[in-house]
Design a protein around this motif. Structure first.
Motif, PDB file in Angstrom:
ATOM      1  N   ASP A 286      54.553  42.870  16.101  1.00  0.00           N
ATOM      2  CA  ASP A 286      54.976  42.562  14.733  1.00  0.00           C
ATOM      3  C   ASP A 286      54.149  43.302  13.691  1.00  0.00           C
ATOM      4  O   ASP A 286      54.155  42.913  12.508  1.00  0.00           O
ATOM      5  N   MET A 287      53.386  44.296  14.116  1.00  0.00           N
ATOM      6  CA  MET A 287      52.539  45.074  13.206  1.00  0.00           C
ATOM      7  C   MET A 287      51.370  44.274  12.625  1.00  0.00           C
ATOM      8  O   MET A 287      50.853  44.588  11.556  1.00  0.00           O
ATOM      9  N   GLY A 305      37.480  44.346  10.846  1.00  0.00           N
ATOM     10  CA  GLY A 305      36.734  43.661   9.789  1.00  0.00           C
ATOM     11  C   GLY A 305      37.617  42.674   9.045  1.00  0.00           C
ATOM     12  O   GLY A 305      38.664  42.268   9.547  1.00  0.00           O
ATOM     13  N   SER A 306      37.198  42.324   7.831  1.00  0.00           N
ATOM     14  CA  SER A 306      38.003  41.386   7.047  1.00  0.00           C
ATOM     15  C   SER A 306      39.260  42.103   6.551  1.00  0.00           C
ATOM     16  O   SER A 306      39.297  43.326   6.468  1.00  0.00           O
ATOM     17  N   LEU A 307      40.298  41.346   6.270  1.00  0.00           N
ATOM     18  CA  LEU A 307      41.574  41.909   5.836  1.00  0.00           C
ATOM     19  C   LEU A 307      41.696  41.802   4.322  1.00  0.00           C
ATOM     20  O   LEU A 307      41.136  40.913   3.690  1.00  0.00           O
ATOM     21  N   PHE A 308      42.446  42.709   3.765  1.00  0.00           N
ATOM     22  CA  PHE A 308      42.638  42.769   2.317  1.00  0.00           C
ATOM     23  C   PHE A 308      44.118  42.606   2.010  1.00  0.00           C
ATOM     24  O   PHE A 308      44.966  43.208   2.663  1.00  0.00           O
ATOM     25  N   ARG A 309      44.406  41.770   1.048  1.00  0.00           N
ATOM     26  CA  ARG A 309      45.797  41.614   0.620  1.00  0.00           C
ATOM     27  C   ARG A 309      45.927  42.176  -0.783  1.00  0.00           C
ATOM     28  O   ARG A 309      45.184  41.756  -1.672  1.00  0.00           O
ATOM     29  N   PRO A 310      46.854  43.117  -0.999  1.00  0.00           N
ATOM     30  CA  PRO A 310      47.030  43.661  -2.351  1.00  0.00           C
ATOM     31  C   PRO A 310      47.191  42.525  -3.350  1.00  0.00           C
ATOM     32  O   PRO A 310      47.873  41.532  -3.062  1.00  0.00           O
ATOM     33  N   SER A 334      51.853  39.445   2.991  1.00  0.00           N
ATOM     34  CA  SER A 334      51.709  37.995   3.065  1.00  0.00           C
ATOM     35  C   SER A 334      52.011  37.463   4.467  1.00  0.00           C
ATOM     36  O   SER A 334      51.624  36.357   4.815  1.00  0.00           O
ATOM     37  N   GLU A 335      52.695  38.254   5.270  1.00  0.00           N
ATOM     38  CA  GLU A 335      52.952  37.823   6.650  1.00  0.00           C
ATOM     39  C   GLU A 335      51.930  38.367   7.631  1.00  0.00           C
ATOM     40  O   GLU A 335      52.060  38.186   8.847  1.00  0.00           O
TER      41      GLU A 335
END
Ligand code: ATP
Ligand code: MG
Length: 362
Positions: A286-287, A305-310, A334-335
């Motif tokens: 699911d990418m 590492g940590s993820l970033f959400r625009p 968001s998914e």
């Protein structure tokens, strides 16, 4: 909504615990009282619901002098959460939550039904309602404390270091949940903490108190980090304040670059082992990111590492890049699906740009 007018509290002997406090607390917002131990935070909070009476000055709530309302009635009209959760040990969780509605004359069955709904609201499984407080973890007890304070649906919530007794992970969870709840509830919340990080995360406005019960600064978290009013506030806010301020700098200008990805199948094998050199982001079908790989080596999957959400701050973007083994911060939607990567150097350039713009505006 809540107004302190020249409020002073002097306990028997000694310095004032609160010294000539004047401030106005907005309706439907979170106001955080922060400061070192003994600076009068709890005393200020408790004067709002008359658990402590001022020596001089006036406090009004909704324009009404609190001394004109009987103390017991006033206290029931405001939710109160304290550090230890303050639950009644010999009553079940549901009965604890139903305490104030019962005092207000709500029937037992209605109060219990409402209490069970509130378990959902604060993220507790319903079966926990039958337990006694001692049978819950510290974090669960704090949630019950919040549910109990919400039970009578009071417009005002007073919270005195409600999350200080739990570990950092649970604390972070509770903070995020309070913010989520507040979006729907829009209560007027006064929240006490001695932790500047908690204050800047939660507060719409932050009141920094200095020893001797004096208000040193009352402003938005962004402003307190950017422009501490004096040396006391600057030292209290601490030496990471420049970094923390990044949490308020939007990441609009940050560029998302494409990243080579490789799908890891259910068997755990990379389906495309012959991909090009350099870092590859390993994703599921699911990418969603799973980690990093360096083709041609046999290091296997390296945790990401940590993820970033625009839409999040530059602090998050920088952290994603700095914490990533590849130096590339993974951006997800968001998914949780990969959108691309951010580069640390580019984030730093944006940080410098934002600093110069701020500087020029002064
Ligand atoms: N009942 C009391 N009688 C006498 N002095 C008190 C009383 N309660 C508080 N004080 C004093 O008033 C001052 C402010 O106390 P307060 O509890 O408001 O501080 P605080 O900012 O909440 O501190 P902490 O972070 O340790 O909870 C302190 O010097 C304290 O010793
Ligand atoms: Mg206190």
């Amino acid at each position: 909504m809540i107004e302190f007018q020249s409020v002073t509290k002097q306990y028997q002997g000694g310095q004032p615990a609160v010294d000539d406090l004047s401030m106005s607390i907005g309706k439907g917002s979170i106001t955080v009282f922060v400061g070192p131990s003994g600076c009068g935070k709890t005393t200020s909070l408790r004067m709002i619901n008359r658990m402590v009476e001022p020596t001089s000055g006036t406090i009004t709530v909704g324009g009404k002098d609190v001394t004109s309302v009987p103390a017991a009635e006033l206290r029931r009209s405001m939710g109160y959460v304290m550090q230890s959760a303050g639950l009644l040990p010999h009553r079940s969780v549901v009965d604890n939550i139903a305490t104030v509605p019962r005092l207000n004359g709500v029937s037992k069955s209605d109060a219990r039904r409402r209490a069970e709904e509130l378990l959902d609201v604060v993220g507790l499984a319903r079966h926990l309602g039958k337990r006694y407080p001692a049978q819950l973890s510290g974090g669960q007890q704090q949630r019950v404390g919040v549910a109990r304070a919400l039970a009578a649906d009071p417009p005002v919530l007073l919270m005195d270091e409600p999350f200080s007794a739990v570990d950092p992970v649970v604390r972070d969870e509770l903070q995020q949940e309070l913010l989520r709840l507040q979006k729907d509830l829009a209560k007027t919340i006064v929240f006490v903490t001695h932790d500047i990080d908690e204050a800047t995360v939660l507060g719409d406005k932050v009141a920094v108190f200095a020893v001797g019960g004096r208000l040193a600064q009352y402003a938005t978290p962004e402003e307190i980090l950017r422009a501490p009013a004096n040396d006391f506030v600057a030292s209290f806010v601490g030496r990471d304040r420049g970094f923390r301020h990044l949490g308020f700098t939007p990441s609009d200008g940050v560029t998302l670059h494409p990243v080579p990805t490789v799908v890891r199948g259910p068997s755990g094998h990379e389906s495309d082992p012959a991909a090009a050199g350099g870092w590859q982001l390993v994703v599921d079908a699911d990418m969603r990111p799973l980690g990093w790989a360096t083709p041609g080596t046999d290091t296997g999957l390296i945790p990401g590492g940590s993820l970033f959400r625009p839409g999040e701050s530059l602090r998050r973007a920088l952290d994603a890049a700095l914490s990533s083994p590849s130096g590339l911060g993974v951006a997800v939607d968001s998914e949780g699906k990969v959108l691309g990567v951010v580069r640390g150097g580019e984030v730093l350039a944006l940080i410098e740009e934002a600093r110069q713009i701020r500087q020029a505006a002064l």
